[in-house]
Motif scaffolding. Structure first.
Motif, PDB file in Angstrom:
ATOM      1  N   ASP A  40       5.858   2.263 -10.024  1.00  0.00           N
ATOM      2  CA  ASP A  40       7.237   1.799 -10.215  1.00  0.00           C
ATOM      3  C   ASP A  40       7.334   0.280 -10.095  1.00  0.00           C
ATOM      4  O   ASP A  40       6.472  -0.356  -9.480  1.00  0.00           O
ATOM      5  CB  ASP A  40       8.187   2.456  -9.198  1.00  0.00           C
ATOM      6  CG  ASP A  40       8.500   3.901  -9.551  1.00  0.00           C
ATOM      7  OD1 ASP A  40       8.289   4.278 -10.725  1.00  0.00           O
ATOM      8  OD2 ASP A  40       8.937   4.656  -8.656  1.00  0.00           O
ATOM      9  N   PHE A  41       8.387  -0.274 -10.701  1.00  0.00           N
ATOM     10  CA  PHE A  41       8.582  -1.723 -10.698  1.00  0.00           C
ATOM     11  C   PHE A  41       9.918  -2.086 -10.062  1.00  0.00           C
ATOM     12  O   PHE A  41      10.867  -1.313 -10.112  1.00  0.00           O
ATOM     13  CB  PHE A  41       8.585  -2.268 -12.138  1.00  0.00           C
ATOM     14  CG  PHE A  41       7.356  -1.932 -12.923  1.00  0.00           C
ATOM     15  CD1 PHE A  41       6.167  -2.626 -12.726  1.00  0.00           C
ATOM     16  CD2 PHE A  41       7.375  -0.910 -13.872  1.00  0.00           C
ATOM     17  CE1 PHE A  41       5.026  -2.303 -13.441  1.00  0.00           C
ATOM     18  CE2 PHE A  41       6.241  -0.588 -14.601  1.00  0.00           C
ATOM     19  CZ  PHE A  41       5.065  -1.288 -14.383  1.00  0.00           C
ATOM     20  N   SER A  42       9.964  -3.288  -9.477  1.00  0.00           N
ATOM     21  CA  SER A  42      11.223  -3.824  -8.958  1.00  0.00           C
ATOM     22  C   SER A  42      11.210  -5.338  -9.146  1.00  0.00           C
ATOM     23  O   SER A  42      10.283  -6.014  -8.688  1.00  0.00           O
ATOM     24  CB  SER A  42      11.378  -3.493  -7.471  1.00  0.00           C
ATOM     25  OG  SER A  42      12.462  -4.234  -6.929  1.00  0.00           O
ATOM     26  N   PHE A  43      12.221  -5.847  -9.835  1.00  0.00           N
ATOM     27  CA  PHE A  43      12.287  -7.293 -10.075  1.00  0.00           C
ATOM     28  C   PHE A  43      13.533  -7.928  -9.460  1.00  0.00           C
ATOM     29  O   PHE A  43      13.733  -9.137  -9.564  1.00  0.00           O
ATOM     30  CB  PHE A  43      12.233  -7.586 -11.580  1.00  0.00           C
ATOM     31  CG  PHE A  43      10.950  -7.132 -12.203  1.00  0.00           C
ATOM     32  CD1 PHE A  43       9.754  -7.779 -11.919  1.00  0.00           C
ATOM     33  CD2 PHE A  43      10.915  -6.027 -13.050  1.00  0.00           C
ATOM     34  CE1 PHE A  43       8.555  -7.346 -12.464  1.00  0.00           C
ATOM     35  CE2 PHE A  43       9.725  -5.586 -13.610  1.00  0.00           C
ATOM     36  CZ  PHE A  43       8.535  -6.251 -13.314  1.00  0.00           C
ATOM     37  N   ALA A  78       0.822  -1.223   0.000  1.00  0.00           N
ATOM     38  CA  ALA A  78       0.000   0.000   0.000  1.00  0.00           C
ATOM     39  C   ALA A  78       0.851   1.266   0.000  1.00  0.00           C
ATOM     40  O   ALA A  78       0.473   2.291  -0.557  1.00  0.00           O
ATOM     41  CB  ALA A  78      -0.932  -0.015   1.209  1.00  0.00           C
ATOM     42  N   LYS A  79       2.019   1.195   0.645  1.00  0.00           N
ATOM     43  CA  LYS A  79       2.858   2.407   0.747  1.00  0.00           C
ATOM     44  C   LYS A  79       3.913   2.485  -0.354  1.00  0.00           C
ATOM     45  O   LYS A  79       4.689   3.433  -0.409  1.00  0.00           O
ATOM     46  CB  LYS A  79       3.540   2.440   2.114  1.00  0.00           C
ATOM     47  CG  LYS A  79       2.533   2.653   3.261  1.00  0.00           C
ATOM     48  CD  LYS A  79       3.243   3.047   4.536  1.00  0.00           C
ATOM     49  CE  LYS A  79       2.227   3.486   5.583  1.00  0.00           C
ATOM     50  NZ  LYS A  79       2.316   2.714   6.818  1.00  0.00           N
TER      51      LYS A  79
END
Length: 371
Positions: free
Chosen positions: A215-218, A209-210
């Motif tokens: 944005d993405f992170s893999f 939620a925060k």
């Protein structure tokens, strides 16, 4: 196909594909690609110097093949478009240098365009004019971005991007851990069809939620999958490759599609375009379709051959530049490996908007080259 629509040749050399496309308005006439991917496979990734040399060797034959396929002469062109960035600096330079040479010899306007904006614009070749605004999810080996465009030639706004690995990079790295070779996307996609996407609960990056909404992170996912595989091997157990592939792929496409649909709803945009090499992934296409239908959003995804890097996408954006009378680039145009997506094209300081501004070109050189 209107006779007055621009006939544009596009050159793409940002990575390991030498792509040359020719379009007439929004009609694709030729899409010639020479790939050096097999040369890089034994190194487990793209080697910039090898890519640059391969572009040099492939450039002229690929341009000639495209002109022959399109059934047009170089002197009939209304402009030459080229990827000016982002990408590998050495590889970009080969394309930019070739485009400048052809533009100068032919006395045609030159358009240095943005690789990412081109990935969005290519959809016009398949599904007609882009709606304005367009929401685009671009996923490839180098980029995972959510972009909002109100005018593909002048206004592309980034809403979100990857903060570490791009989606395509994650596919390549997991394929390497599983000893599946390079590139990883197609082989994981194929194996995942025979696996269970719910077999292993891999993490969904930046989904709290925060966390940043778009944005993405893999990187965390990649580490989690690698550790899971290592633990299996350390215990002397067999790694269920198909289930790992399916569960990993599901974690990636779940986050990509959820964030893209959310962005459309938040921005009040009823179209979503997906582009870039990972857009060829069958599960991404299926889940995006399912979630867009549920949300009342129209999905536009080009066929897989137009999702990966190609010259047609550069020509498509170049054609739009000509049609909208955007300023041409100077012959001093330079490659910019980190060209921001907010610059869909690179106009020159002394921009030549029309071909007849190039009358300084020696007629004899054109006569010799293209008679």
């Amino acid at each position: 196909m209107a006779a007055d629509e621009p006939l544009v040749l596009g050159i793409e050399t940002s990575c390991d594909e030498t792509g040359v496309g020719i379009v007439h308005g929004t009609t694709l006439l030729a899409d010639a690609v020479a790939s050096s991917v097999d040369t890089h496979a034994r190194f487990g990734g793209v080697v910039p110097e090898i890519a640059s040399r391969a572009h040099l060797e492939a450039m002229v034959p690929t341009i000639e093949r495209a002109l022959k396929t399109a059934g047009v002469s170089a002197k009939d062109l209304d402009g030459i478009a080229v990827t000016a960035g982002p990408g590998l600096a050495g590889a970009l330079l080969v394309g930019v240098s070739a485009a400048k040479a052809y533009a100068y010899a032919l006395g045609k306007p030159l358009y240095g365009v943005n690789h990412l904006a081109s990935h969005i614009c290519v959809d016009q070749l398949e599904h007609g004019r882009l709606p304005e605004p367009t929401m685009a999810l671009l996923v490839s080996g180098g980029h995972s971005s959510l972009l909002l465009s109100t005018d593909i030639t002048s206004d592309v706004r980034p809403l979100g991007a990857t903060i570490d690995d791009a989606a395509g990079e994650a596919f390549d790295k997991i394929a390497r851990v599983l000893d599946l070779g390079f590139p990883g996307g197609p082989v994981i996609d194929r194996l995942a069809k025979e696996g269970d996407p719910a077999a292993i609960a891999f993490p969904r990056g930046l989904s709290g939620a925060k966390d940043p909404a778009y944005d993405f992170s893999f990187s965390g996912l990649k580490t989690a999958v690698a550790r899971w595989i290592e633990a299996k091997r350390a215990a002397g157990e067999e790694v269920p490759v198909r289930d790992v592939a399916a569960s990993f792929q599901e974690a990636v496409v779940d986050v990509l599609t959820r964030k893209a649909v959310r962005a459309c709803k938040d921005e009040g945009v009823d179209h979503l375009m997906i582009g870039g090499g990972v857009a060829a992934n069958s599960r991404l296409r299926a889940l995006a379709q399912e979630r867009c239908e549920r949300a009342g959003i129209r999905l536009r995804v080009p066929r897989p051959g137009l999702c990966t890097d190609n010259g047609a996408m550069v020509a498509a954006l170049g054609s739009e530049m000509v049609a909208r009378n955007r300023a041409a680039s100077d012959l001093e145009l330079s490659a910019d490996s980190s060209l921001p997506v907010t610059d869909p094209h690179v106009p020159g300081a002394h921009a030549h908007a029309h071909a007849h501004d190039h009358d300084h070109v020696h007629e004899i050189s054109k006569e010799n080259l293209y008679s």
